[in-house]
Design a protein around this motif. Sequence first.
Motif, short mmCIF file in Angstrom:
data_model
loop_
_atom_site.label_atom_id
_atom_site.label_comp_id
_atom_site.label_asym_id
_atom_site.label_seq_id
_atom_site.Cartn_x
_atom_site.Cartn_y
_atom_site.Cartn_z
N GLY A 1 -0.06 -0.73 7.12
CA GLY A 1 -0.98 -1.45 6.35
C GLY A 1 -0.52 -2.91 6.43
N ILE A 2 -1.65 -3.72 6.37
CA ILE A 2 -1.29 -5.16 6.16
C ILE A 2 -1.93 -5.81 4.83
CG2 ILE A 2 -1.06 -5.87 8.52
CD1 ILE A 2 -3.96 -6.42 8.47
N LYS A 53 -8.59 -0.06 0.90
CA LYS A 53 -7.81 0.75 0.29
C LYS A 53 -8.73 1.69 -0.44
CE LYS A 53 -3.86 -0.52 1.37
NZ LYS A 53 -2.91 0.44 2.47
N MET A 61 -1.83 6.12 2.29
CA MET A 61 -1.29 5.10 1.53
C MET A 61 -2.38 4.09 1.13
SD MET A 61 1.57 4.62 -0.07
CE MET A 61 2.37 5.75 1.15
N ALA A 62 -2.87 4.43 -0.25
CA ALA A 62 -4.07 3.59 -0.82
C ALA A 62 -3.30 2.52 -1.66
CB ALA A 62 -4.75 4.13 -1.86
N VAL A 73 -6.94 -2.24 10.28
CA VAL A 73 -5.46 -1.72 10.23
C VAL A 73 -5.55 -0.84 8.92
CG1 VAL A 73 -3.09 -2.22 9.77
CG2 VAL A 73 -4.45 -3.88 11.16
N ASP A 105 -0.26 0.36 18.06
CA ASP A 105 -0.97 -0.11 17.09
C ASP A 105 -1.97 0.74 16.41
OD1 ASP A 105 -2.89 -1.72 15.93
OD2 ASP A 105 -2.57 -3.46 17.02
N GLY A 118 2.02 0.84 -7.26
CA GLY A 118 2.16 -0.37 -7.90
C GLY A 118 2.80 -1.39 -6.93
N PRO A 129 9.00 -5.92 2.23
CA PRO A 129 8.60 -7.31 3.21
C PRO A 129 7.07 -7.58 2.98
CG PRO A 129 9.92 -5.95 4.59
CD PRO A 129 9.78 -5.11 3.35
N MET A 130 6.38 -6.86 2.66
CA MET A 130 4.71 -7.34 2.24
C MET A 130 4.88 -8.16 0.98
SD MET A 130 1.49 -4.88 1.49
CE MET A 130 1.28 -4.59 3.22
N GLY A 173 7.29 2.73 4.68
CA GLY A 173 7.25 3.63 5.91
C GLY A 173 8.51 4.08 6.11
N ARG A 216 -10.28 -7.35 10.86
CA ARG A 216 -8.77 -7.21 10.94
C ARG A 216 -8.32 -5.94 9.69
NH1 ARG A 216 -5.49 -5.68 14.35
NH2 ARG A 216 -3.33 -5.94 13.86
N ASP A 250 5.05 2.54 14.90
CA ASP A 250 4.96 1.10 14.26
C ASP A 250 4.69 0.53 15.50
OD1 ASP A 250 5.87 0.13 11.12
OD2 ASP A 250 5.26 -1.46 12.82
P1 NAI Z 1 5.37 -3.89 5.05
O1 NAI Z 1 4.80 -5.03 5.47
O2 NAI Z 1 7.09 -3.81 4.61
O3 NAI Z 1 5.26 -2.59 6.31
C1 NAI Z 1 4.14 -2.43 6.67
C2 NAI Z 1 4.55 -1.64 8.02
O4 NAI Z 1 3.17 -1.55 8.96
C3 NAI Z 1 5.28 -2.81 9.08
O5 NAI Z 1 6.47 -1.93 9.57
C4 NAI Z 1 4.18 -3.17 9.90
O6 NAI Z 1 4.93 -3.56 11.46
C5 NAI Z 1 3.45 -1.65 10.11
N1 NAI Z 1 2.03 -2.36 10.56
C6 NAI Z 1 1.33 -2.98 10.25
N2 NAI Z 1 0.10 -3.42 11.02
C7 NAI Z 1 0.28 -2.38 11.99
C8 NAI Z 1 -0.42 -1.87 12.73
N3 NAI Z 1 -1.71 -2.27 13.24
N4 NAI Z 1 -0.06 -0.55 13.71
C9 NAI Z 1 1.31 -0.04 13.47
N5 NAI Z 1 1.96 -0.57 12.68
C10 NAI Z 1 1.46 -1.57 11.77
O7 NAI Z 1 4.55 -2.98 4.04
P2 NAI Z 1 4.74 -2.01 2.68
O8 NAI Z 1 5.05 -2.81 1.27
O9 NAI Z 1 6.02 -1.21 3.26
O10 NAI Z 1 3.55 -1.29 2.63
C11 NAI Z 1 3.18 -0.08 3.32
C12 NAI Z 1 1.87 0.43 2.59
O11 NAI Z 1 2.04 0.62 1.35
C13 NAI Z 1 0.96 -0.43 3.17
O12 NAI Z 1 -0.42 0.31 3.69
C14 NAI Z 1 0.60 -1.12 1.85
O13 NAI Z 1 -0.81 -1.74 1.90
C15 NAI Z 1 0.82 -0.19 0.85
N6 NAI Z 1 1.12 -0.72 -0.45
C16 NAI Z 1 2.36 -1.51 -0.85
C17 NAI Z 1 2.31 -2.08 -2.12
C18 NAI Z 1 3.72 -2.82 -2.36
O14 NAI Z 1 3.58 -3.28 -3.24
N7 NAI Z 1 4.40 -3.19 -1.34
C19 NAI Z 1 1.72 -1.43 -3.03
C20 NAI Z 1 0.68 -0.72 -2.83
C21 NAI Z 1 0.38 -0.28 -1.54
#
Ligand code: NAI
Length: 254
Positions: free
Chosen positions: A92-93, A160, A141-142, A113, A67, A187, A192-193, A23, A109, A41
């Motif tokens: 996403g989470i 997703k 974002m899938a 989200v 949120d 992919g 951080p996730m 994001g 949950r 966020d």
């Molecule tokens: P991340 O954990 O680094 O960032 C996620 C962000 O979403 C964080 O800033 C968090 O505070 C925010 N967030 C979580 N719950 C929230 C809520 N209820 N309300 C508002 N904000 C909220 O994760 P990342 O890796 O950047 O993932 C972003 C998106 O991409 C997610 O939807 C994830 O499922 C998707 N994704 C990520 C992949 C990866 O390998 N990192 C692969 C495929 C999809």
Amino acid sequence: MSLTAYDLTGRSAFVTGAAGGIGRACAALLATAGATVHCADLDEEGLLETRRLITEAGGASHVHLLDVTDRSRVGAAVSEAGDLDILAAVAGIMHTSSVLETSDEDLDRVLAVNFKGVLYTCQEVARSMIARGAPGSLITMASGAVDSAGPGLLCYSAAKAAVVQLTKTLATELGPHAIRVNAVAPGWIRTPMTARHDADRQQRVEATMARISPLGRVGEPEDVAHTVLHLASDASAFMTGQILRPNGGVAMPW
Ligand code: NAI
């Protein structure tokens, strides 16, 4: 057609999950392309850091602490943001639990989200675009997890998969309003996730992911952000209801 199709000067974008990872990279790149970016966020510190990075690079941004599961707060933030041209619904989470160990709380949950949060932001932003009579681009974002099944991933991949159906359905409903709706299914991306292990194990996981990619590396948030920029911009003017996969040429390996 020229490269000016990627110029977002004068446009306004709303990005959820903008406090970190993918994001933040999307917010920063959309700002670099000229958009005013509304960063949303629930992580205030992360949001302020994103705003700092955008300002330092000469871009314009606003922050919205919310949120995405709180529909009324999402509605209020979208209305505070004013005229919007672009949505990137990235928040996403991750969650893992075997099917037999999955509780109602887990399921609720993750769906709240990863699916309802995307639904609420798409609904609010689309309503405001329609009311204004302006064209727009919604990006959801899938995940590569929609193309495969793996142990522990039921809640995450089901949510997703629902995002993909939301995207395709919305594309059919909003096309007549000149609003395009597309999904991104990344992919394995280094954020951080995915940084959930100690350093040694993390290095082994990344090495495995890099080995199975024809490109020989894992993804970076910027790889996804460039896909989002393409979908946000006029360069993708004839694309809607699509799923783009920045995944280094590999599906998830389970
Ligand atoms: P991340 O954990 O680094 O960032 C996620 C962000 O979403 C964080 O800033 C968090 O505070 C925010 N967030 C979580 N719950 C929230 C809520 N209820 N309300 C508002 N904000 C909220 O994760 P990342 O890796 O950047 O993932 C972003 C998106 O991409 C997610 O939807 C994830 O499922 C998707 N994704 C990520 C992949 C990866 O390998 N990192 C692969 C495929 C999809």
